[in-house]
Scaffold this active site. Structure first.
Site, PDB file in Angstrom:
ATOM      1  N   LYS A  13       0.774  -1.339   0.151  1.00 12.06           N
ATOM      2  CA  LYS A  13       0.005  -0.076   0.079  1.00 12.06           C
ATOM      3  C   LYS A  13       0.962   0.982  -0.084  1.00 12.06           C
ATOM      4  O   LYS A  13       0.650   2.262  -0.829  1.00 12.06           O
ATOM      5  CB  LYS A  13      -0.980  -0.051   1.150  1.00 12.06           C
ATOM      6  CG  LYS A  13      -1.872  -1.166   1.351  1.00 12.06           C
ATOM      7  CD  LYS A  13      -2.799  -1.127   2.717  1.00 12.06           C
ATOM      8  CE  LYS A  13      -1.934  -1.290   4.069  1.00 12.06           C
ATOM      9  NZ  LYS A  13      -1.160  -2.544   4.270  1.00 12.06           N
ATOM     10  N   ARG A  89     -10.571  -0.094   8.421  1.00 11.02           N
ATOM     11  CA  ARG A  89      -9.885  -1.295   8.735  1.00 11.02           C
ATOM     12  C   ARG A  89     -10.784  -2.116   9.503  1.00 11.02           C
ATOM     13  O   ARG A  89     -10.596  -3.180   9.779  1.00 11.02           O
ATOM     14  CB  ARG A  89      -8.666  -0.973   9.599  1.00 11.02           C
ATOM     15  CG  ARG A  89      -7.321  -1.850   9.395  1.00 11.02           C
ATOM     16  CD  ARG A  89      -6.625  -1.010  10.211  1.00 11.02           C
ATOM     17  NE  ARG A  89      -5.510  -1.777  10.145  1.00 11.02           N
ATOM     18  CZ  ARG A  89      -4.185  -1.047   9.274  1.00 11.02           C
ATOM     19  NH1 ARG A  89      -4.144  -0.144   8.777  1.00 11.02           N
ATOM     20  NH2 ARG A  89      -3.010  -1.799   9.410  1.00 11.02           N
ATOM     21  N   ARG A 128      11.915  -4.333   5.590  1.00 12.14           N
ATOM     22  CA  ARG A 128      11.586  -3.284   5.356  1.00 12.14           C
ATOM     23  C   ARG A 128      12.257  -2.070   6.058  1.00 12.14           C
ATOM     24  O   ARG A 128      12.627  -2.395   7.233  1.00 12.14           O
ATOM     25  CB  ARG A 128      10.014  -2.867   5.568  1.00 12.14           C
ATOM     26  CG  ARG A 128       9.658  -1.281   5.374  1.00 12.14           C
ATOM     27  CD  ARG A 128       8.061  -1.205   5.474  1.00 12.14           C
ATOM     28  NE  ARG A 128       7.453  -1.821   6.497  1.00 12.14           N
ATOM     29  CZ  ARG A 128       6.192  -2.050   6.459  1.00 12.14           C
ATOM     30  NH1 ARG A 128       5.295  -1.495   5.417  1.00 12.14           N
ATOM     31  NH2 ARG A 128       5.481  -2.293   7.309  1.00 12.14           N
ATOM     32  N   ARG A 161      10.512   0.008  11.590  1.00 15.16           N
ATOM     33  CA  ARG A 161       9.554   0.185  12.359  1.00 15.16           C
ATOM     34  C   ARG A 161       9.485  -0.894  13.366  1.00 15.16           C
ATOM     35  O   ARG A 161       9.632  -2.004  13.498  1.00 15.16           O
ATOM     36  CB  ARG A 161       8.066  -0.132  11.574  1.00 15.16           C
ATOM     37  CG  ARG A 161       7.696   1.085  10.629  1.00 15.16           C
ATOM     38  CD  ARG A 161       6.630   0.975   9.952  1.00 15.16           C
ATOM     39  NE  ARG A 161       5.361   0.035  10.314  1.00 15.16           N
ATOM     40  CZ  ARG A 161       4.329  -0.089   9.629  1.00 15.16           C
ATOM     41  NH1 ARG A 161       4.229   0.319   8.448  1.00 15.16           N
ATOM     42  NH2 ARG A 161       3.231  -0.800  10.088  1.00 15.16           N
ATOM     43  N   ARG A 172      -0.601  -9.047  13.683  1.00 18.79           N
ATOM     44  CA  ARG A 172      -1.148  -8.018  12.822  1.00 18.79           C
ATOM     45  C   ARG A 172      -2.100  -8.906  11.544  1.00 18.79           C
ATOM     46  O   ARG A 172      -3.109  -8.392  11.413  1.00 18.79           O
ATOM     47  CB  ARG A 172      -0.158  -6.974  12.061  1.00 18.79           C
ATOM     48  CG  ARG A 172       0.561  -6.180  13.138  1.00 18.79           C
ATOM     49  CD  ARG A 172       1.720  -5.560  12.755  1.00 18.79           C
ATOM     50  NE  ARG A 172       1.963  -5.005  11.144  1.00 18.79           N
ATOM     51  CZ  ARG A 172       3.204  -4.694  10.625  1.00 18.79           C
ATOM     52  NH1 ARG A 172       3.878  -5.000  11.186  1.00 18.79           N
ATOM     53  NH2 ARG A 172       2.918  -3.979   9.736  1.00 18.79           N
TER      54      ARG A 172
END
Ligand code: AP5
Ligand code: ZN
Length: 217
Positions: A13, A89, A128, A161, A172
């Site tokens: 995203k 969400r 990431r 993160r 998650r």
């Protein structure tokens, strides 16, 4: 452009949204980035949100709805349209968004879901690197910055993160399948939903997105 971009953690995203923003001169509202800005600013909301985010849970619907409403009402970049990344969400968030947009006579044009198998997400998330100020994301292998641990645009350091580890990702994903998958069903019942294969390389995903938008202005 008025769209939502859905998909599990690591679907892409935040990777695709900046290109959509650039092409359509609209705003990119990423609720995760907004919450991380609160964490960085050490606000009370940031303190509460960090705990929830690190455990893979969801911040309350009321807080998130007010956050998006305030941006849509006041952010001048959103005058020309918006991409919502990470919102809605939950089904109550989706219903409230519909209500908000109906009152402005600005209904959603696209609900695009980046679809990908959970197995591919561990490598994406654990590799990431992000530039906190802009929300730009890189990947140690799949999309390496030009200089190690450095943002290509500003030259500032990249970080990982705090929720980008395998343990938090598992939680998650559980939250995603339980609470956000029903949002997909909510939009599938409308005529604006499209699913895209997000396991392809980023350029191919971008091409497929352009195919969805067609001649959209
Ligand atoms: P949020 O920041 O929205 O996190 P998320 O949904 O888990 O999504 P990610 O940002 O992890 O994934 P992405 O799809 O953007 O992936 P990216 O493009 O970076 O939310 C964080 C938390 O905030 C939530 O858990 C929740 O607690 C809270 N929250 C946020 N919104 C909320 C709401 N509305 N209500 C309640 N709580 C809320 O890509 C990932 C990596 O893969 C990158 O390294 C990238 O370079 C790489 N990559 C991308 N595309 C490809 C590709 N095609 N091939 C190979 N690698 C790729
Ligand atoms: Zn993201």
């Amino acid at each position: 452009m008025r769209m939502i971009l859905m998909g599990p953690p690591g679907a892409g995203k935040g990777t695709q949204a900046p290109a959509i923003k650039e092409k359509y001169s609209c705003c990119h509202l990423a609720t995760g980035d907004m919450l991380r800005a609160q964490v960085a600013a050490k606000t009370e909301l940031g303190r509460q949100a960090k705990k929830i985010m690190d455990q893979g849970g969801l911040v309350s619907d009321d807080i998130m709805i007010n956050m998006i409403k305030s941006e849509l009402d006041n952010n001048r970049e959103c005058k020309n349209g918006f991409i919502l990344d990470g919102f809605p969400r939950t089904v109550p968030q989706a219903a409230k968004l519909d209500e908000m947009l109906a009152s402005k006579s600005q209904p959603l044009r696209h609900a695009v879901e980046l679809q990908i198998n959970d197995d591919l997400l561990v490598a994406r998330i654990t590799g990431r690197l992000v530039h906190p100020a802009s929300g730009r994301s890189y990947h140690k292998i799949f999309n390496a910055p030009k200089k190690e641990m450095t943002d290509d645009v500003t030259g500032e350091p990249l970080i990982q993160r705090s929720d980008d580890n395998e343990e938090a990702l598992k939680k998650r994903l559980v939250t995603y399948h339980k609470q956000t998958a029903p949002v997909s069903d909510y939009y599938r019942k409308t005529g604006i939903w499209t699913g895209i294969d997000a396991s392809k390389e980023p350029g191919a995903v971008w091409k497929d997105l352009l195919g969805v938008f067609g001649s959209e202005k």
